[in-house]
Design a protein around this motif. Structure first.
Motif, PDB file in Angstrom:
ATOM      1  N   SER A 168       0.834  -1.202   0.000  1.00 31.77           N
ATOM      2  CA  SER A 168       0.000   0.000   0.000  1.00 31.77           C
ATOM      3  C   SER A 168       0.868   1.251   0.000  1.00 31.77           C
ATOM      4  CB  SER A 168      -0.911   0.019   1.232  1.00 31.77           C
ATOM      5  OG  SER A 168      -1.699  -1.140   1.269  1.00 31.77           O
TER       6      SER A 168
ATOM      7  N   TYR B  43       2.239   1.843  -3.365  1.00 35.09           N
ATOM      8  CA  TYR B  43       1.180   2.324  -4.264  1.00 35.09           C
ATOM      9  C   TYR B  43       0.957   3.828  -4.075  1.00 35.09           C
ATOM     10  CZ  TYR B  43      -3.298   2.111  -6.794  1.00 35.09           C
ATOM     11  OH  TYR B  43      -4.319   2.282  -7.686  1.00 35.09           O
TER      12      TYR B  43
ATOM     13  N   MET C 232      -1.334   8.647   6.167  1.00 34.24           N
ATOM     14  CA  MET C 232      -2.636   8.283   5.582  1.00 34.24           C
ATOM     15  C   MET C 232      -3.009   6.853   5.966  1.00 34.24           C
ATOM     16  SD  MET C 232      -2.381   9.903   1.740  1.00 34.24           S
ATOM     17  CE  MET C 232      -4.085   9.647   1.214  1.00 34.24           C
TER      18      MET C 232
ATOM     19  N   ALA D 282      -6.075   5.730   8.407  1.00 27.66           N
ATOM     20  CA  ALA D 282      -7.018   4.732   7.901  1.00 27.66           C
ATOM     21  C   ALA D 282      -7.180   3.585   8.903  1.00 27.66           C
ATOM     22  CB  ALA D 282      -6.543   4.187   6.559  1.00 27.66           C
TER      23      ALA D 282
ATOM     24  N   PRO E 274      -3.759  -3.409  -8.950  1.00 30.94           N
ATOM     25  CA  PRO E 274      -3.911  -2.211  -8.110  1.00 30.94           C
ATOM     26  C   PRO E 274      -4.212  -2.607  -6.661  1.00 30.94           C
ATOM     27  CG  PRO E 274      -5.127  -1.971 -10.169  1.00 30.94           C
ATOM     28  CD  PRO E 274      -4.680  -3.403 -10.095  1.00 30.94           C
ATOM     29  N   VAL E 275      -3.596  -1.888  -5.727  1.00 26.72           N
ATOM     30  CA  VAL E 275      -3.658  -2.265  -4.319  1.00 26.72           C
ATOM     31  C   VAL E 275      -4.928  -1.715  -3.671  1.00 26.72           C
ATOM     32  CG1 VAL E 275      -2.426  -2.129  -2.123  1.00 26.72           C
ATOM     33  CG2 VAL E 275      -1.142  -2.218  -4.264  1.00 26.72           C
ATOM     34  N   GLU E 276      -5.550  -2.527  -2.853  1.00 23.04           N
ATOM     35  CA  GLU E 276      -6.717  -2.073  -2.088  1.00 23.04           C
ATOM     36  C   GLU E 276      -6.241  -1.426  -0.794  1.00 23.04           C
ATOM     37  OE1 GLU E 276      -9.593  -5.129  -1.420  1.00 23.04           O
ATOM     38  OE2 GLU E 276      -9.720  -5.682  -3.537  1.00 23.04           O
ATOM     39  N   ILE E 277      -6.721  -0.230  -0.512  1.00 21.00           N
ATOM     40  CA  ILE E 277      -6.306   0.452   0.713  1.00 21.00           C
ATOM     41  C   ILE E 277      -7.530   0.816   1.543  1.00 21.00           C
ATOM     42  CG2 ILE E 277      -4.863   2.264   1.675  1.00 21.00           C
ATOM     43  CD1 ILE E 277      -3.464   2.500  -0.963  1.00 21.00           C
ATOM     44  N   PRO E 278      -7.924  -0.058   2.456  1.00 19.18           N
ATOM     45  CA  PRO E 278      -9.095   0.222   3.289  1.00 19.18           C
ATOM     46  C   PRO E 278      -8.881   1.487   4.113  1.00 19.18           C
ATOM     47  CG  PRO E 278      -8.322  -2.044   3.604  1.00 19.18           C
ATOM     48  CD  PRO E 278      -7.271  -1.318   2.816  1.00 19.18           C
ATOM     49  N   GLY E 279      -9.933   2.260   4.249  1.00 13.58           N
ATOM     50  CA  GLY E 279      -9.863   3.425   5.128  1.00 13.58           C
ATOM     51  C   GLY E 279      -9.369   4.696   4.457  1.00 13.58           C
ATOM     52  N   VAL E 280      -8.777   4.574   3.262  1.00 18.80           N
ATOM     53  CA  VAL E 280      -8.334   5.776   2.546  1.00 18.80           C
ATOM     54  C   VAL E 280      -9.292   6.012   1.384  1.00 18.80           C
ATOM     55  CG1 VAL E 280      -6.496   6.846   1.203  1.00 18.80           C
ATOM     56  CG2 VAL E 280      -5.914   5.402   3.153  1.00 18.80           C
TER      57      VAL E 280
ATOM     58  N   PHE F 185      -7.311  10.354  -1.530  1.00 19.78           N
ATOM     59  CA  PHE F 185      -6.039   9.825  -2.017  1.00 19.78           C
ATOM     60  C   PHE F 185      -5.584  10.578  -3.261  1.00 19.78           C
ATOM     61  CE2 PHE F 185      -4.852   6.555  -5.345  1.00 19.78           C
ATOM     62  CZ  PHE F 185      -3.490   6.605  -5.121  1.00 19.78           C
TER      63      PHE F 185
ATOM     64  N   VAL G  33      -9.899   3.325  -1.569  1.00 20.03           N
ATOM     65  CA  VAL G  33      -9.142   3.036  -2.776  1.00 20.03           C
ATOM     66  C   VAL G  33      -9.217   1.554  -3.161  1.00 20.03           C
ATOM     67  CG1 VAL G  33      -6.869   3.133  -3.863  1.00 20.03           C
ATOM     68  CG2 VAL G  33      -7.545   4.910  -2.234  1.00 20.03           C
ATOM     69  N   ASN G  34      -9.850   1.278  -4.277  1.00 21.01           N
ATOM     70  CA  ASN G  34      -9.936  -0.065  -4.883  1.00 21.01           C
ATOM     71  C   ASN G  34     -10.647  -1.124  -4.043  1.00 21.01           C
ATOM     72  OD1 ASN G  34      -8.564   0.665  -7.265  1.00 21.01           O
ATOM     73  ND2 ASN G  34      -6.587   0.451  -6.244  1.00 21.01           N
TER      74      ASN G  34
ATOM     75  N   GLU H  59      -7.198   3.120 -12.281  1.00 20.43           N
ATOM     76  CA  GLU H  59      -5.794   3.414 -12.613  1.00 20.43           C
ATOM     77  C   GLU H  59      -5.716   4.488 -13.695  1.00 20.43           C
ATOM     78  OE1 GLU H  59      -4.351   1.702  -9.876  1.00 20.43           O
ATOM     79  OE2 GLU H  59      -2.681   1.517 -11.275  1.00 20.43           O
TER      80      GLU H  59
END
Lengths: 425, 251
Positions: A373, A376, A390, A394, B89-95, B100, B144-145, B157
Motif C-alpha cells: 500500500s 502504491y 494516511m 485509515a 492495483p492495491v486495495e487500501i481500506p480506510g483511505v 487519495f 481506494v480499490n 488506474e
C-alpha cells in the motif's frame, strides 16, 4: 484475610494521604467503599490483573510531576452545540461552565447535591457489582474519596450533548471525580469528555441504562505527556438498551481505561471501542470486561493502537457469557500498528462461555504498515511520511467508525491527522 | 523521453539476475509496447523504473527526460512525470479514493513548485474525467480499490493517470482480468491521453490490447533482454507464431 505486608503498607500510605468527604447521602456508600479498599488492598505489580501495567504511580501517596503544556490547538468538541461543564484539576469551574440545566436532563454535582434518592441506587452500586469476579480497588478508592462529579438523570431525549471538559493546570494535581448517569426508559443522552484533567486523575462513571434507554459516550484524552490516569466506566444495561463508548487517547505517560459492562436485560447492545496513538514513553492500557447475563444481547469491542518509539499498548478484554445468556453475539478485536521495532503491544483476549447457543469471536493482530500500500501511494507521488500518515489514519478510522455520529468521527479523525502531522515535521 | 541503457537488475533476496542488459528508448509522444513470455522480465522492468523495493540495479542506467531516475525516491519519480498503471492495483481500506487522489495531485504539484489545486477545482476536474471512464460518484467516495471489480480497478488506474497528467506512462498488463468491453473502455481512456508530450510503454502478453492502443513500436522481451524490435506487425507475428520462433532465432 490479611493483605501481604507490602500491599498493606502501600494501601495504608495512600489512604492516610486522603480525607473521606464527610456527610451527605453518599456517606454510607463511601464508607462501604473504604472498607472494601482496605480489604482488597490497592493493586501492585504482582497482581495478575496488573501484569502489563505497573500501578505504583497510580497508587502512590505522592503524585509524579506532570506540568501542563501550552495548548497548540483548541480543545476538541469546542465548536459544538453542547452543555459544557468544566473541571480544573478536578475542581468545578462555575465561571467556565454552562448552567447545569437542559431539557430532559437533571444535572447536579456530587459535591453539593442534597439527598438524591435516585443516585443512591447507583453510586457505588455498579462499581461494587464490577468488583466480581475481578477486583478493581482503584475504582472503590474513587467511590470512597471522589471530591466531585456530575449526577446526571436523563428523563427525556437530551437535545444536545453534555460535554465535560477537564483542564489540567497544576503540576502535582491529584483529582478524583465520580460521575453517575441514570438513563430512564426511552431516554437518550450523549456525553463528551476531553482533556488531561490533572497530573494524576482517577475517574469513575457509573451508567445505569434502563430498558430501551440509550447512552453514547465519546471521549478524547490528550495533551500533557506526563499525566497519568486510571478511569473506569461501569455500565448496566436493561432490555433493548444501547450503550456505545469510544475513547481516543494520544500522549500520556500512563493511562488505564477500564470498561465494565453488564447486560441484565434482553436484546441490548453495547459497543466499547477505542483508539490510541503513542509516541515514546507512552503506556496505554484498555481493560474491558463484558458480562452477558441476558438473552440475545450484542457486545462489540474494537480497539486499535498505533505505537512508536518504544510506546506500549495493552489490551485485556474479556467476554463472560453466563449459562442463561443464550443467543449472545459477542465480538472482540484488538489490533496494533507498530511503527518500529521498539514498540510493544500486549494483548490478552479472553472468552468464558457457559451458554451453548452463542456466537462469540475474538481476534488480535499486530503489524507494520503494509509495504504494498505504501508503495502504491508513493508511486502516485505521495511522500513517504504523508503516505504513512494516511495509512495510520485509515487504521485508526476503522475504530473511529464505531461512533454513530459522523461529525464526531470527522472531528476525531482530524485530531489524529493533526497529531501525526505535528510529529512528522 | 525515457532512455534505458544496458540495464542489469537482480532480485535482492535471491541473488537472481532478472534483467540482463535492457536497451530501450521511448521518444516523446510515442507508444511503445513490450511483449514477451512469462518470466521474461517485463514486470520487473516496470517495478525497477517506478522504484519498488527488492530489486538491485547492478549495471546500466535509466533516465527520464535526461534525469537519472534510478537514484530517486519513488514519489520523486512520480513528481518527475513517471506513472505506473499497476497490474494488480492495491486495495487500501480506510483511505478514500478522492482524498487519495487529491493528496497525490497536490503532493506532485508541491514537489514541482506549482500551486496546489483547490478542492473545488479538483472536484470539477475529477467529475469530468471520471464520467468519461464511467466511474460514478460512489466509486470516488469508496476506499481506494476496495470492493472494486477487476475492470473498475483498471479504470481507476486510468483515472489516476488522467488526473496526474504524467509524461511517461507505463501500463503493466493493464489488459489482464478485463473483459472485452472493459478493455475497450480502458483503451479509450488511454487513447484520450495520447499527445505529443506524453509517452507510453505498454506491457502485455497479448496482441489484443494493441488493437485498441495502437503502438508505434513493438519490442519482444525474453530472458531479461529485448530480443527484437519492430512495428505493429511484430505483435501480429507473435499472435500467429508465438514466442518460440523468435526465441529460437535469438538463440
Amino acid at each position: 484475610m490479611s493483605l501481604p505486608k507490602v500491599k498493606q503498607d502501600a494501601t495504608d500510605a495512600r489512604l492516610s494521604a486522603l480525607t473521606l468527604p464527610a456527610g451527605g447521602w453518599a456517606d454510607p456508600a463511601r464508607k462501604d467503599a473504604l472498607s472494601r479498599v482496605q480489604a482488597m488492598g490497592l493493586p501492585n505489580a504482582r497482581d495478575e490483573y496488573w501484569k502489563y501495567t505497573r500501578p505504583d504511580t497510580l497508587v502512590s501517596a505522592e503524585v509524579q510531576d506532570a506540568p501542563a503544556i501550552e495548548a497548540h490547538e483548541a480543545p476538541i468538541f469546542g465548536e459544538r452545540d453542547r452543555l459544557q461543564v468544566v473541571f480544573v484539576d478536578g475542581v468545578f469551574d462555575a465561571e467556565a461552565s454552562d448552567d447545569l440545566a437542559m431539557e430532559g436532563v437533571t444535572i447536579e454535582r456530587l459535591a453539593d447535591a442534597p439527598d438524591i434518592h435516585w443516585a443512591k441506587d447507583v453510586y457505588g452500586v455498579l462499581e461494587t457489582r464490577g468488583q466480581t469476579p475481578v477486583h478493581r480497588p482503584l475504582a472503590a478508592l474513587n467511590t470512597a474519596f471522589a471530591t466531585d462529579g456530575l449526577l446526571i438523570h436523563v428523563t427525556g431525549k437530551a437535545p444536545k450533548p453534555i460535554h465535560i471538559n477537564y483542564v489540567h493546570k497544576g503540576a502535582q494535581s491529584d483529582a478524583i471525580l465520580h460521575h453517575v448517569v441514570k438513563v430512564e426508559s426511552d431516554c437518550q443522552l450523549t456525553i463528551l469528555e476531553n482533556g488531561p484533567a490533572a497530573a494524576r486523575f482517577n475517574k469513575v462513571i457509573e451508567a445505569d441504562i434502563a430498558d430501551t434507554g440509550t447512552l453514547h459516550h465519546v471521549r478524547a484524552q490528550g495533551r500533557d505527556h506526563d499525566r497519568r490516569a486510571v478511569t473506569h466506566i461501569f455500565a448496566r444495561l436493561g432490555s433493548e438498551s444501547t450503550f456505545k463508548t469510544f475513547t481516543l487517547t494520544v500522549n500520556g505517560v500512563l493511562t488505564r481505561n477500564e470498561a465494565v459492562v453488564e447486560f441484565t436485560g434482553d436484546d441490548a447492545k453495547a459497543h466499547i471501542a477505542g483508539a490510541c496513538l503513542g509516541d515514546g514513553s507512552f503506556h496505554h492500557d484498555d481493560t474491558v470486561f463484558v458480562t452477558h447475563d441476558a438473552v440475545n444481547c450484542e457486545s462489540r469491542q474494537v480497539f486499535k493502537k498505533v505505537l512508536r518509539n518504544g510506546a506500549v499498548g495493552v489490551f485485556q478484554g474479556k467476554i463472560l457469557v453466563k449459562p442463561d445468556a443464550q443467543k449472545t453475539d459477542g465480538y472482540q478485536i484488538s489490533q496494533s500498528l507498530l511503527l518500529d521495532e521498539d514498540s510493544q503491544f500486549l494483548a490478552k483476549p479472553e472468552l468464558e462461555i457457559y451458554a451453548d447457543d452463542v456466537a462469540c469471536s475474538h481476534g488480535s493482530t499486530s503489524g507494520a504498515i503494509d509495504e504494498d500500500s505504501l508503495f502504491y501511494l508513493r508511486a502516485r507521488g505521495v511522500p513517504r511520511g504523508l503516505a504513512e500518515d494516511m495509512m495510520t489514519v485509515a487504521f485508526i478510522a476503522e475504530a473511529v467508525q464505531e461512533i454513530d455520529d459522523e461529525s464526531l468521527q470527522d472531528e476525531l479523525n482530524e485530531r489524529v491527522t493533526a497529531w501525526l502531522a505535528r510529529r512528522r515535521t | 523521453m525515457l532512455e534505458i541503457k544496458n540495464l542489469h537488475v537482480k532480485l535482492q533476496e535471491e541473488d537472481k539476475q532478472i534483467l540482463k542488459g535492457v536497451d530501450l528508448t521511448v521518444e516523446a509522444g510515442k507508444v511503445h509496447a513490450i511483449m514477451g513470455p512469462n518470466g521474461s522480465g517485463k514486470s520487473t522492468l516496470s517495478y525497477v523504473l517506478s522504484g519498488r523495493d527488492g530489486y538491485e540495479v547492478t549495471d546500466g542506467s535509466a533516465t527520464l527526460m535526461g534525469e537519472d531516475i534510478l537514484d530517486m525516491e519513488v514519489e520523486d519519480r512520480a513528481a518527475a512525470g513517471l506513472f505506473l498503471a499497476f497490474q494488480y492495483p492495491v486495495e487500501i481500506p480506510g483511505v478514500g479514493n478522492m482524498t487519495f487522489l487529491r493528496t497525490a495531485v497536490n503532493a506532485q504539484r508541491k514537489a514541482r513548485g506549482e500551486d496546489e489545486m483547490s478542492a473545488a477545482e479538483f472536484l470539477k476536474v475529477i467529475r469530468e474525467k471520471a464520467k468519461s471512464l464511467q466511474i460514478d460518484a460512489e466509486m470516488l467516495k469508496r476506499p481506494v480499490n476496495v470492493g472494486f471489480s477487476g475492470g473498475e480497478k483498471k479504470r481507476n488506474e486510468i483515472l489516476q493517470m488522467a488526473m496526474l497528467e504524467p509524461k511517461m506512462c507505463i501500463l503493466d498488463e493493464t489488459d489482464s482480468g478485463l473483459d472485452v468491453d472493459a478493455m475497450k473502455l480502458v483503451s479509450e481512456g488511454v487513447n484520450a491521453l495520447r499527445n505529443e508530450g506524453r509517452s507510453f510503454l505498454v506491457i502485455t502478453h497479448y496482441q489484443r490490447l494493441l488493437d485498441h492502443i495502437k503502438p508505434d513500436v513493438v519490442h519482444i522481451m525474453a530472458n531479461g533482454r529485448i530480443i527484437k524490435t519492430g512495428g505493429p506487425e511484430l505483435a501480429l507475428e507473435v499472435e500467429h507464431n508465438g514466442y518460440a520462433d523468435l526465441m529460437a532465432e535469438e538463440a
